[in-house]
Design an enzyme around this catalytic site. Structure first.
Site, mmCIF file in Angstrom:
data_model
loop_
_atom_site.group_PDB
_atom_site.id
_atom_site.type_symbol
_atom_site.label_atom_id
_atom_site.label_comp_id
_atom_site.label_asym_id
_atom_site.label_seq_id
_atom_site.Cartn_x
_atom_site.Cartn_y
_atom_site.Cartn_z
ATOM 1 N N ALA A 228 29.445 78.375 42.621
ATOM 2 C CA ALA A 228 28.861 77.880 41.367
ATOM 3 C C ALA A 228 27.464 77.331 41.611
ATOM 4 C CB ALA A 228 29.782 76.827 40.745
ATOM 5 N N ARG A 229 27.372 76.040 41.930
ATOM 6 C CA ARG A 229 26.093 75.393 42.212
ATOM 7 C C ARG A 229 26.249 74.497 43.434
ATOM 8 N NH1 ARG A 229 23.980 78.772 39.766
ATOM 9 N NH2 ARG A 229 22.551 78.635 37.977
ATOM 10 N N GLU A 258 17.854 75.617 48.473
ATOM 11 C CA GLU A 258 17.824 77.065 48.703
ATOM 12 C C GLU A 258 16.391 77.572 48.735
ATOM 13 O OE1 GLU A 258 20.228 78.908 45.700
ATOM 14 O OE2 GLU A 258 22.090 78.134 46.516
ATOM 15 N N HIS A 277 23.555 83.057 48.122
ATOM 16 C CA HIS A 277 23.578 83.037 46.651
ATOM 17 C C HIS A 277 23.515 84.457 46.088
ATOM 18 C CE1 HIS A 277 22.701 80.010 43.192
ATOM 19 N NE2 HIS A 277 23.491 80.989 42.776
#
Length: 320
Positions: A228-229, A258, A277
């Site tokens: 997700a995050r 990131e 990601h």
């Protein structure tokens, strides 16, 4: 949107909706967004990645009507500011959900059967067949934190693999009983789950929600998955839980920073799989997501039928 191409951009005429599209190929900073939108009236933005749409950026262009995300996460958009200015914030529906769900299951399987570590050992000359004992996921309990489109796909696949699924939605009653049992709260979900998978949006309320206390509340030998995050998880606390052996492993497709610095401690944690990601980055998913995001924009600009299920801030649709 009527625009003229800027340096580092490429304009394409879109006669079907009477718009010119400017592709912003370089780094998209708030300052550049403000500059681009000030150059000519901009009615729509198709957003890939997470450029910051602050209240200042949104207010800089009174012509803006829609911000369409090439995906699902909109934590970089000031939703209140967009709603106040009656700018629709839209996501790409279910377009990338199957791909992210597949990646979630792939991380679960890879950790459960130690695929990465066994591959490395075998390449180095070891042959662990006589001593290795893996863990089947059949019969284990998967806890889903969040029960949106992606989590529903994960639940279906997990059930097909013989797992028991419990879930916690944003509010009571949002979990489909045909797909999962609804947990009473996060404390119960963490206590009963062998694997915990995060599918919650990043908000002020969820930032850092998986902290040291909640990691300690998970079963000994449990696995954490996050597609997700990254900022949902306290990475230092996760590193400690993996290093101590309290957690058997973790699979992360997203990090708080990131790309991460090479010396970031979480990257040194044992039994950790990290991917860059890319859960949604399949060819089919990218195509579906781009088409859905473009449809969202076309519907707004042509006053067509707007898919309300894709609207993050439905209050922006209400009459002024």
């Amino acid at each position: 949107m009527a625009r003229r191409p800027q340096r580092g951009s490429h304009a394409i005429s879109q006669r079907a909706i009477g718009a010119d599209v400017v592709l912003m190929r370089d780094a998209v900073t708030p300052e550049r967004l403000t500059h681009e939108m000030a150059t000519a009236p901009t009615q729509a933005i198709l957003m890939r990645g997470n450029p910051v749409f602050s209240s200042t950026v949104i207010a800089s262009n009174p012509h803006l009507r829609v911000i369409a995300k090439h995906g699902a996460g909109v934590d970089s958009v000031d939703i209140d500011a967009a709603t106040k200015q009656r700018v629709l914030v839209m996501v790409a529906g279910d377009a990338n959900a199957p791909a992210v769900a597949e990646h979630t299951i792939a991380l679960i399987l890879a950790l459960g059967r130690d695929v990465v570590s066994l591959n490395e050992r075998t390449h180095s000359g070891a042959w662990d067949r006589a001593t290795y004992r893996g863990r089947e996921i059949r019969g284990r309990t998967l806890g889903l934190v969040g029960f949106g489109r992606i989590a529903r796909h994960v639940a279906r696949t997990a059930a097909a693999l013989g797992m028991t699924v419990v879930a916690l939605g944003r509010s009571k009653g949002r979990v489909d009983p045909a797909l999962a049992r609804e947990a009473a709260d996060l404390t119960e979900l963490l206590a009963v789950s062998d694997i915990v998978s995060l599918h919650a949006p990043l908000t002020d309320a969820t930032r850092g929600m998986i902290d040291a206390a909640r990691l300690n509340a998970m079963k000994s030998g449990a696995i954490l998955i996050n597609t997700a995050r990254g900022a949902l998880v306290d990475e230092d606390a996760l590193c400690a839980a993996l290093s101590s052996g309290h957690l058997a492993g973790a699979g992360l497709d997203t990090l708080a920073q990131e790309p991460p610095a090479k010396d970031r401690p979480i990257l040194q944690a044992p039994n950790l799989i990290v991917t860059p990601h890319i859960a949604a980055q399949t060819g089919a998913s990218i195509t579906r997501t781009g088409v859905e995001a473009a449809r969202n924009i076309a519907a707004v600009l042509t006053r067509g039928d707007i898919d309300r299920a894709n609207v993050v801030n439905p209050a922006a649709l209400d009459p002024p």
